[in-house]
Design a protein around this motif. Structure first.
Motif, PDB file in Angstrom:
ATOM      1  N   PRO A  36       6.746 -11.465 -10.486  1.00  0.00           N
ATOM      2  CA  PRO A  36       5.756 -10.821  -9.619  1.00  0.00           C
ATOM      3  C   PRO A  36       5.719  -9.323  -9.870  1.00  0.00           C
ATOM      4  N   PRO A  37       4.634  -8.656  -9.514  1.00  0.00           N
ATOM      5  CA  PRO A  37       4.545  -7.210  -9.701  1.00  0.00           C
ATOM      6  C   PRO A  37       5.596  -6.484  -8.868  1.00  0.00           C
ATOM      7  N   PRO A  38       5.999  -5.292  -9.297  1.00  0.00           N
ATOM      8  CA  PRO A  38       7.012  -4.540  -8.547  1.00  0.00           C
ATOM      9  C   PRO A  38       6.602  -4.270  -7.104  1.00  0.00           C
ATOM     10  N   ALA A  39       5.313  -4.043  -6.873  1.00  0.00           N
ATOM     11  CA  ALA A  39       4.869  -3.766  -5.506  1.00  0.00           C
ATOM     12  C   ALA A  39       5.119  -4.957  -4.592  1.00  0.00           C
ATOM     13  N   ARG A  40       4.870  -6.155  -5.110  1.00  0.00           N
ATOM     14  CA  ARG A  40       5.099  -7.361  -4.313  1.00  0.00           C
ATOM     15  C   ARG A  40       6.590  -7.550  -4.054  1.00  0.00           C
TER      16      ARG A  40
ATOM     17  N   ASP B  89       1.276   4.707 -10.540  1.00  0.00           N
ATOM     18  CA  ASP B  89       1.193   4.054 -11.851  1.00  0.00           C
ATOM     19  C   ASP B  89       1.322   2.542 -11.740  1.00  0.00           C
ATOM     20  N   SER B  90       1.939   2.071 -10.675  1.00  0.00           N
ATOM     21  CA  SER B  90       2.130   0.628 -10.512  1.00  0.00           C
ATOM     22  C   SER B  90       0.837  -0.093 -10.166  1.00  0.00           C
ATOM     23  N   LYS B  91      -0.222   0.667  -9.866  1.00  0.00           N
ATOM     24  CA  LYS B  91      -1.501   0.014  -9.581  1.00  0.00           C
ATOM     25  C   LYS B  91      -2.045  -0.709 -10.801  1.00  0.00           C
ATOM     26  N   HIS B  92      -1.560  -0.311 -11.974  1.00  0.00           N
ATOM     27  CA  HIS B  92      -2.031  -0.960 -13.194  1.00  0.00           C
ATOM     28  C   HIS B  92      -1.370  -2.309 -13.411  1.00  0.00           C
TER      29      HIS B  92
ATOM     30  N   LYS C 252       0.832  -1.208   0.000  1.00  0.00           N
ATOM     31  CA  LYS C 252       0.000   0.000   0.000  1.00  0.00           C
ATOM     32  C   LYS C 252       0.865   1.256   0.000  1.00  0.00           C
ATOM     33  N   LYS C 253       1.935   1.227   0.774  1.00  0.00           N
ATOM     34  CA  LYS C 253       2.836   2.384   0.795  1.00  0.00           C
ATOM     35  C   LYS C 253       3.546   2.550  -0.543  1.00  0.00           C
ATOM     36  N   PHE C 254       3.855   1.434  -1.188  1.00  0.00           N
ATOM     37  CA  PHE C 254       4.490   1.505  -2.506  1.00  0.00           C
ATOM     38  C   PHE C 254       3.535   2.135  -3.520  1.00  0.00           C
TER      39      PHE C 254
ATOM     40  N   PHE D 139       8.767  -5.203  -3.896  1.00  0.00           N
ATOM     41  CA  PHE D 139       9.119  -4.169  -2.920  1.00  0.00           C
ATOM     42  C   PHE D 139       8.802  -4.643  -1.502  1.00  0.00           C
ATOM     43  N   GLY D 140       7.615  -5.196  -1.311  1.00  0.00           N
ATOM     44  CA  GLY D 140       7.237  -5.681   0.014  1.00  0.00           C
ATOM     45  C   GLY D 140       8.128  -6.800   0.502  1.00  0.00           C
ATOM     46  N   TRP D 141       8.451  -7.726  -0.397  1.00  0.00           N
ATOM     47  CA  TRP D 141       9.349  -8.826  -0.010  1.00  0.00           C
ATOM     48  C   TRP D 141      10.725  -8.307   0.373  1.00  0.00           C
ATOM     49  N   ARG D 142      11.198  -7.316  -0.371  1.00  0.00           N
ATOM     50  CA  ARG D 142      12.532  -6.766  -0.098  1.00  0.00           C
ATOM     51  C   ARG D 142      12.563  -6.069   1.259  1.00  0.00           C
ATOM     52  N   VAL D 143      11.494  -5.352   1.585  1.00  0.00           N
ATOM     53  CA  VAL D 143      11.433  -4.685   2.891  1.00  0.00           C
ATOM     54  C   VAL D 143      11.451  -5.719   4.012  1.00  0.00           C
ATOM     55  N   LEU D 144      10.676  -6.778   3.860  1.00  0.00           N
ATOM     56  CA  LEU D 144      10.662  -7.827   4.885  1.00  0.00           C
ATOM     57  C   LEU D 144      12.028  -8.498   5.009  1.00  0.00           C
ATOM     58  N   GLU D 145      12.682  -8.698   3.878  1.00  0.00           N
ATOM     59  CA  GLU D 145      14.011  -9.318   3.905  1.00  0.00           C
ATOM     60  C   GLU D 145      15.017  -8.446   4.647  1.00  0.00           C
TER      61      GLU D 145
END
Length: 211
Positions: A101-105, A65-68, A57-59, A107-113
């Motif tokens: 996977p989408p860039p947002a996903r 534009d990544s929502k598309h 959501k923050k991404f 991004f989330g995985w990278r933050v968790l890592e």
């Protein structure tokens, strides 16, 4: 009816107690080892949430534009592939490891890592965002270089291997936009609508004159 409520054991007890049924041979054994009672659902479907969802959501707030990006399609495809045998997946023409996977996903995985490695949340988000921007710029530079090489060789530039999602959607919509000028059915509908609108306008003009 009260005797219809409950499981097999309670129903049989009620029928035997009410002399509506003779006691079966298995009743005593079932009383000593009653069947398992499974919890009943409350009827409410709980929303499925993943650990990376807050960062997605923050991404999206930073990169709307990544929502598309078709995250729903990716999730459905991922579930489809992992829930079916690999042989059937390949028979449907679905490469097991060909989708990203989408860039947002990511991004989330990278933050968790990074958080697992002891990095703070804000720093982890900043690093993941910087990596995303760097990758995006690198893709643009790579395509610019491809076009430059094609022009030097006198060839037509190749299609963008990293197309924008918005441009892809617009390209799909262009086909339908062009059809309104070439498709006879659409032209006939448009002419009919124009005729109806002209007839309504004539009625309005007559009403104004009479008034």
């Amino acid at each position: 009816m009260s005797f219809m409520k409950g499981n097999l054991l309670t129903k049989t007890r009620k029928l035997v107690k009410g002399l509506a049924k003779s006691e079966p041979a298995w009743l005593k054994a079932m009383e000593h080892a009653p069947p398992a009672v499974f919890p009943q659902s409350s009827g409410k479907v709980e929303k499925i949430s993943l650990p990376e969802d807050p960062y997605i959501k923050k991404f999206f707030s930073k990169h709307p534009d990544s929502k598309h990006e078709d995250a729903i399609l990716y999730s459905s495809l991922l579930l489809f592939i992992y829930c079916m045998p690999r042989i059937f997946a390949s028979s449907f023409g679905i490469p097991i490891s060909s989708f990203e996977p989408p860039p947002a996903r990511v991004f989330g995985w990278r933050v968790l890592e990074l958080k697992e490695q002891g990095v703070g949340e804000e720093e982890a988000m900043a690093v993941a965002d910087m990596e995303y921007r760097t990758e995006t710029k690198a893709k643009k530079k790579a395509y610019a270089r491809l076009k430059q090489i094609a022009r030097l060789q006198g060839k037509t530039p190749p299609p963008n291997p990293y197309p924008s999602v918005i441009k892809e959607i617009q390209a799909e919509e262009d086909l339908y936009l062009r059809e309104r000028y070439t498709n006879p059915k659409i032209i006939a509908i448009a002419e009919k609508m124009k005729a109806e609108e002209a007839a309504k306008e004539q009625v309005r003009d007559r009403f104004r004159i009479d008034w």
